[in-house]
Design an enzyme around this catalytic site. Sequence first.
Site, PDB file in Angstrom:
ATOM      1  N   THR A   1       0.829  -1.197   0.000  1.00  0.00           N
ATOM      2  CA  THR A   1       0.000   0.000   0.000  1.00  0.00           C
ATOM      3  C   THR A   1       0.867   1.253   0.000  1.00  0.00           C
ATOM      4  OG1 THR A   1      -1.715  -1.184   1.225  1.00  0.00           O
ATOM      5  CG2 THR A   1      -1.869   1.206   1.220  1.00  0.00           C
TER       6      THR A   1
ATOM      7  N   TYR B   1       7.180 -11.485   4.284  1.00  0.00           N
ATOM      8  CA  TYR B   1       6.047 -10.873   3.598  1.00  0.00           C
ATOM      9  C   TYR B   1       5.609 -11.805   2.466  1.00  0.00           C
ATOM     10  CZ  TYR B   1       3.308  -7.049   1.489  1.00  0.00           C
ATOM     11  OH  TYR B   1       2.304  -6.261   0.986  1.00  0.00           O
TER      12      TYR B   1
ATOM     13  N   LYS C   1       3.708 -12.382   7.593  1.00  0.00           N
ATOM     14  CA  LYS C   1       2.486 -11.703   7.160  1.00  0.00           C
ATOM     15  C   LYS C   1       1.937 -12.503   5.990  1.00  0.00           C
ATOM     16  CE  LYS C   1       1.099  -7.206   5.145  1.00  0.00           C
ATOM     17  NZ  LYS C   1       0.673  -7.625   3.797  1.00  0.00           N
TER      18      LYS C   1
END
Length: 294
Positions: free
Chosen positions: A44, A132, A160
Site C-alpha cells: 500500500t 512478507y 504476514k
Amino acid sequence: MTAVSAFPITPASPDGTVDLVALRRLVATLVTAKVDSIGLLGSTGSYPYLARTERQRALDVALDEAGGAVPVLVGVGALRTDEAVRLAQDARAAGAAAGLLAPVSYTPLTDDEVFEHFATVARESGLPLCIYDNPGTTHFTFSPELIGRLSQLDGIVAVKCPAPAPESVAGHVRNLRGIVRDAFSLGYSGDWNAVEALLAGGEVWYSVVAGLFPATAMTLVDAVRQGDADEARRLNTRLAPLWTLFKSFSSLRVMYAAADLMGLCRAEPPRPILPLSIEAKRQVAETLRELDLI
C-alpha cells in the site's frame, strides 16, 4: 495478543519524491489512534516504486512522528539481495522496529533461493524481519514448510500471510503454529478475511483500511480481544461494501482515492498505476459516506 498494524499510502510527486508533510499527517493520525504498529512502505505504501533515498526520507519522518510511541516496521524488499541488505541496514540504523521483506523477483524464485535471500538479509543487517508473503505481487507463494524453515533462523520473527477463506483459515493457523518456533508471530493481511484469521488465533492484522481509518480497525479488533466473535463478524460484514471496492479496483487505488476525498493529500498512485476513474471514485465516495467514514 491481537494487534493492528496499520499500512498507510506513501504520498509522492509524479517523479517519486515523497510528500513528507502529507506523510507526517497520515502517520500522526495512526499514532493518535494508538494502533499497535505502523507498516511503512508496504505494498500500500508503494515501496517498489521509490528510490532508496526516498525510502529513507519517508522512514525518518515516520519514526520522528511516531516518537517511539508506536513501533514502525518498514518494507525492505528489493530485486537484489545486496540492495535488500542495504535497505535493511538503513532501517536498523534509523531505528525501525523490524523489516518487512518480500521476495521481489523478475525471474521466478525457488524455495532455496528465497531461503538464502532471507538468511542473508537477516544475518547481514541485524534487523528483525517479518516474512512478507504476497503472491499477488511477487508471484511467489511461501509453503508452510518454507515458513517453518525460515522461522528457525535468528532474526526472522514473524510472517504476514494473505488470509485464507474463512473455512480454511483455522487449519492454516493450526498448521503454521505446529511448525514454527515458539514466539514466532503469525499475522494476516487481506482485510476482508482478517477477522476470521484473528478469531482463529492469528496475532496481527496487517491492515490496509487501518492506514486511513484506524479507529474503525481498532474497534473491530477490540471486539476480537474481548472474545465477542459475533460483534467482530457484524462489524466486518458492515464493511463489506468497502471490501467489494478493494476487490474490484484494488485496495491501493481505493486508498489513494479515499485520501484525496478526505483532503489528506492530493497524491496519485505511482505510474504506470492510474488513479481511479471519475465513476469509480464516485462509488468510493458514496461507500465511504454510507459507512460514515467521511
